[in-house]
Design an enzyme around this catalytic site. Structure first.
Site: not given
Ligand SMILES: NC(=O)c1ccc[n+]([C@@H]2O[C@H](COP(=O)([O-])OP(=O)(O)OC[C@H]3O[C@@H](n4cnc5c(N)ncnc54)[C@H](OP(=O)(O)O)[C@@H]3O)[C@@H](O)[C@H]2O)c1
Length: 329
Positions: A57, A125, A204, A206, A209
């Site tokens: 990241y 990862h 992910s 959510l 998003g």
């Molecule tokens: N192991 C892996 O391969 C892998 C892959 C992907 C992610 N991850 C981890 O999982 C975490 C979460 O996944 P993610 O960030 O991909 O997806 P997520 O948590 O499903 O969604 C994040 C997105 O949703 C928006 N969001 C968050 N809360 C919201 C709400 N209450 N209302 C409206 N929009 C909202 C955020 O935008 P804003 O910032 O504008 O709020 C962002 O664009 C990551 O931060 C990372 O640490 C791991």
């Protein structure tokens, strides 16, 4: 906030963690540093004790950010990070690398960046087909014996890989995608985790998003936003998938909660050893997401959600083809 334990590992974390990726990487420009530090510290003040990062990241920048933001209460929080890639000069991922020597080098560098003397949870990862998983597990086992790492995790690993790794070094947690629009882990992954006593950390949660209702077919993303390359976020797919968000929105309104809270509470309701890690860069959304830990879904609510999901066939792959190829099945 309530706490949960990741499987049999004894690793106790807040029921909802904070995914920190988007503060540095993936969804457009990085958040300004002081703003990001405020967000992370506010999460801690609101009861979040589980913070998710990775070498990739940034690369590197997100670990440095967490190192600075979490320093005042380092011993009160669980920091998770990940190894497993090589990077080119521009910081892009140039390939998988889980060779033992590389894991050791990444762990040492991560300790410095995270400003800590131990990594609470170190994940691979992505599974590296060039390195037997036993060698990966054995290397992390050595790091644990040396006191540099506390717990071992995998990400997007298939069930056989999980079993083989766990036989060498008990796996505390699997971090893979799981949400109302990606339920594949319900097939053979959740049963294996339950059998072996491994916790599950849905990433992910959510739907990047989309499940919150804040994104529709008209939404435009920053040029650097990864979602521009994701088939599930093509305009046509978003148009088709909107039906799911609309149905979830109706259920949320009836319960006087938000669609994001429904998405997170649904994950929490699946198993007591599931700990989602939603990511956000915004304080109001942080509050909203943390609020999901207090949302109780009744059997009727869960049935209504199941009914809604069954009515919509989600369109579009969750990754572009070259990244999908890295998923270990
Ligand atoms: N192991 C892996 O391969 C892998 C892959 C992907 C992610 N991850 C981890 O999982 C975490 C979460 O996944 P993610 O960030 O991909 O997806 P997520 O948590 O499903 O969604 C994040 C997105 O949703 C928006 N969001 C968050 N809360 C919201 C709400 N209450 N209302 C409206 N929009 C909202 C955020 O935008 P804003 O910032 O504008 O709020 C962002 O664009 C990551 O931060 C990372 O640490 C791991």
């Amino acid at each position: 906030m309530q706490k949960r334990t990741l499987g049999n590992s004894g690793l106790e974390v807040s029921a909802i963690g904070l995914g920190c990726m988007g503060l540095s990487f993936g969804y457009g420009p990085a958040t300004e540093k002081q703003q990001a530090i405020t967000l992370i510290r506010t999460a801690y003040e609101r009861g979040v004790t589980f913070f998710d990062s990775a070498e990739a990241y940034g690369p590197y920048k997100n670990e440095e950010l967490l190192g600075e933001a979490l320093a005042p209460f380092r011993d009160k929080v669980v920091i998770a990070t990940k190894f497993g890639f090589d990077f080119n000069a521009e910081g892009g991922q140039s390939g998988l690398n889980s060779r033992p020597q590389h894991i050791r080098a990444v762990a040492e560098a991560a300790l410095k960046r995270l400003n800590t003397d131990v990594i609470d949870l170190l994940y691979q990862h992505r599974v590296d087909p060039a390195v037997p998983i036993e060698d990966v597990a054995g290397t992390v086992k050595d790091l644990i014996a040396e006191g540099k790492v506390k717990h071992f995790g995998l990400s997007e690993a298939g069930s056989q890989t999980i079993r083989r790794a766990h036989a060498v070094q008990p796996v505390a947690a699997l971090q893979s995608e799981y949400s109302l629009w990606w339920r594949e882990p319900e097939g053979d992954i959740l049963p294996v985790l339950e059998e072996l006593g491994i916790g599950f950390v849905p990433f992910s949660p959510l739907g990047k998003g989309f499940l919150t209702g804040a994104i529709n077919a008209q939404t435009t993303f920053d040029d650097k936003d990864f979602r521009n390359t994701v088939p599930r976020f093509s305009t046509e797919a978003r148009e088709a998938n909107q039906a799911l968000v609309d149905l979830l929105g109706e259920i949320a309104s009836a319960k006087q909660v938000t669609p994001a809270q429904i998405a997170l509470a649904w994950l929490l309701a699946q198993k007591p050893w599931i700990v989602p890690i939603p990511g956000t860069t915004k304080l109001n959304r942080l509050e909203e997401n943390i609020g999901a830990a207090a949302v109780v879904l009744s059997a009727d609510d869960l049935a209504a959600i199941e009914d809604a999901v069954s009515k919509v066939t989600v369109q579009g792959d969750r990754y572009p083809a070259h990244l999908q190829a890295r998923i270990n099945r």
